[in-house]
Every structure is written in structure tokens, then in C-alpha cells.
Design a protein around this motif. Structure first.
Motif, mmCIF file in Angstrom:
data_model
loop_
_atom_site.group_PDB
_atom_site.id
_atom_site.type_symbol
_atom_site.label_atom_id
_atom_site.label_comp_id
_atom_site.label_asym_id
_atom_site.label_seq_id
_atom_site.Cartn_x
_atom_site.Cartn_y
_atom_site.Cartn_z
ATOM 1 N N PRO A 33 -4.106 -30.280 -31.861
ATOM 2 C CA PRO A 33 -3.544 -29.793 -33.111
ATOM 3 C C PRO A 33 -2.398 -28.828 -32.837
ATOM 4 C CG PRO A 33 -5.528 -28.572 -32.605
ATOM 5 C CD PRO A 33 -5.394 -29.631 -31.543
ATOM 6 N N GLY A 34 -1.611 -28.538 -33.846
ATOM 7 C CA GLY A 34 -0.493 -27.604 -33.691
ATOM 8 C C GLY A 34 -0.946 -26.158 -33.664
ATOM 9 N N SER A 35 -2.137 -25.900 -34.208
ATOM 10 C CA SER A 35 -2.682 -24.544 -34.172
ATOM 11 C C SER A 35 -4.200 -24.610 -34.111
ATOM 12 C CB SER A 35 -2.229 -23.725 -35.379
ATOM 13 O OG SER A 35 -2.720 -24.295 -36.569
ATOM 14 N N THR A 53 -0.746 -20.848 -31.985
ATOM 15 C CA THR A 53 0.122 -21.952 -32.380
ATOM 16 C C THR A 53 0.807 -22.485 -31.133
ATOM 17 O OG1 THR A 53 0.509 -20.912 -34.513
ATOM 18 C CG2 THR A 53 2.060 -22.619 -33.853
ATOM 19 N N ALA A 54 0.775 -23.809 -30.960
ATOM 20 C CA ALA A 54 1.360 -24.440 -29.782
ATOM 21 C C ALA A 54 2.526 -25.338 -30.174
ATOM 22 C CB ALA A 54 0.298 -25.266 -29.057
ATOM 23 N N SER A 124 -5.437 -31.315 -21.790
ATOM 24 C CA SER A 124 -6.298 -30.860 -22.877
ATOM 25 C C SER A 124 -6.670 -29.422 -22.536
ATOM 26 C CB SER A 124 -7.536 -31.751 -22.975
ATOM 27 O OG SER A 124 -8.404 -31.288 -23.977
ATOM 28 N N LEU A 125 -6.170 -28.458 -23.331
ATOM 29 C CA LEU A 125 -6.287 -27.041 -22.987
ATOM 30 C C LEU A 125 -7.061 -26.269 -24.042
ATOM 31 C CD1 LEU A 125 -2.607 -26.379 -21.841
ATOM 32 C CD2 LEU A 125 -4.537 -27.162 -20.459
ATOM 33 N N ASN A 126 -7.964 -25.396 -23.562
ATOM 34 C CA ASN A 126 -8.807 -24.583 -24.429
ATOM 35 C C ASN A 126 -8.843 -23.167 -23.874
ATOM 36 O OD1 ASN A 126 -10.893 -23.466 -26.002
ATOM 37 N ND2 ASN A 126 -12.071 -25.355 -25.971
ATOM 38 N N GLY A 154 -10.153 -27.744 -32.195
ATOM 39 C CA GLY A 154 -10.397 -28.317 -30.869
ATOM 40 C C GLY A 154 -9.319 -27.896 -29.909
ATOM 41 N N PRO A 155 -9.407 -28.386 -28.666
ATOM 42 C CA PRO A 155 -8.416 -28.021 -27.657
ATOM 43 C C PRO A 155 -7.041 -28.601 -27.997
ATOM 44 C CG PRO A 155 -9.852 -29.731 -26.818
ATOM 45 C CD PRO A 155 -10.411 -29.316 -28.143
ATOM 46 N N PHE A 156 -6.009 -28.003 -27.408
ATOM 47 C CA PHE A 156 -4.652 -28.534 -27.541
ATOM 48 C C PHE A 156 -4.523 -29.727 -26.605
ATOM 49 C CE2 PHE A 156 -3.882 -23.932 -28.463
ATOM 50 C CZ PHE A 156 -3.537 -24.076 -29.807
#
Length: 159
Positions: A33-35, A53-54, A124-126, A154-156
């Protein structure tokens, strides 16, 4: 006759170069997700929900964090050195760093970023892992924050 052949050759070479340029051009990525949000514990500095926010452009990514952490004194713009470490699914981490923040009045929540880092397609980053997820250095004082929950929704995931 020769000029037609030369023009044809130039046209073919120009087309080939344009195609090669497209093949080697960096691709824009999309992160999903974007955030996300997670609960952070920053010890005596407080804690609570951090909203992250990514954004992504190719292998470059940035993270902006709005925290529940407040400062006891006013902090000027670009005075907080920050490091955000995110756990990578399958092992390892990705690190985002920077010294970018808007001015923060005493007693107000801290916003940091954008922090810059590098990602790979499929990352996949958390923020939830064993270790300090967010480290801030404010006027020489180090504030370590642990993520105590996984990110929601969820994770980015980077493409």
C-alpha cells in the motif's frame, strides 16, 4: 540510389537506438500500500501510532513518518537525523535515512521525511522486527523506537 540506402540505414539505426534507450530507461515503480501504520514504543519519549507513507521511483524509495512522539522543546526544520529500518520478508533489512523534518513546536508530534533508501522489485518491507525500527537524533540525543505491531494494512510491497 546511394542516398536512399543511406537514409534507410540512418532511419533503422535511429529506431534501434531509440528502442535501446527505452530498454535501459529506469522504470517507475509502484508500492502497495502507499501508506501503513504501526504502533511504536519510544521509551521515555512516548509512543503510539506512527503513520508511514512510501513512494517509489525505480529502485529509489522514500518514507515519510508521522509519529506520536512529541518533543519537549521546539525543533527547527531539518534538525532531526533519522534512520528507519524495515524488515525484508525472507530475511535482511532495508534502511532509509535522512535529515528532513518540518519545524516542530514544543509538545507537538514529530514528522520525519522523506527518508531515502533503495529497494528491489518484489521487496516486502515491514517495520515490525527485533531491533530498533526508528532511530532519531535530536540535538545530540538519541531516541530509539521499536515497532511493537506489524503494519496495517500490511507490509510495503515494491514492484
Amino acid at each position: 540510389m546511394r542516398s536512399r540506402s543511406t537514409l534507410g540505414t540512418v532511419a533503422v539505426l535511429t529506431g534501434a537506438l531509440a528502442a535501446a534507450g527505452l530498454a535501459f530507461a529506469p522504470t517507475a515503480g509502484a508500492v502497495s500500500p502507499g501508506s501503513a501504520s504501526a504502533q511504536y514504543d519510544c521509551g521515555s519519549w512516548g509512543g503510539g501510532t506512527a503513520n508511514i507513507t512510501a513512494t517509489q521511483s525505480g529502485t529509489a524509495a522514500t518514507m515519510t513518518i508521522s509519529t506520536a512522539v512529541t518533543t519537549p522543546i521546539a525543533v527547527g526544520a531539518n534538525q532531526i537525523n533519522a534512520t528507519l529500518t524495515l524488515a525484508k520478508a525472507g530475511g535482511g533489512t532495508r534502511v532509509f535515512t535522512g535529515k528532513k523534518n518540518p519545524a516542530v513546536a514544543a509538545g507537538q508530534p514529530v514528522t520525519i521525511g522523506p527518508l531515502s533508501g533503495t529497494v528491489a522489485s518484489g521487496d516486502s518491507l515491514n517495520s515490525y522486527f527485533a531491533g530498533v525500527a526508528l532511530k532519531m537524533v535530536i540535538f545530540g540525543v538519541t531516541v530509539n523506537c521499536d515497532a511493537v505491531t506489524s503494519q496495517t494494512p500490511g507490509p510495503f510491497v515494491f514492484s
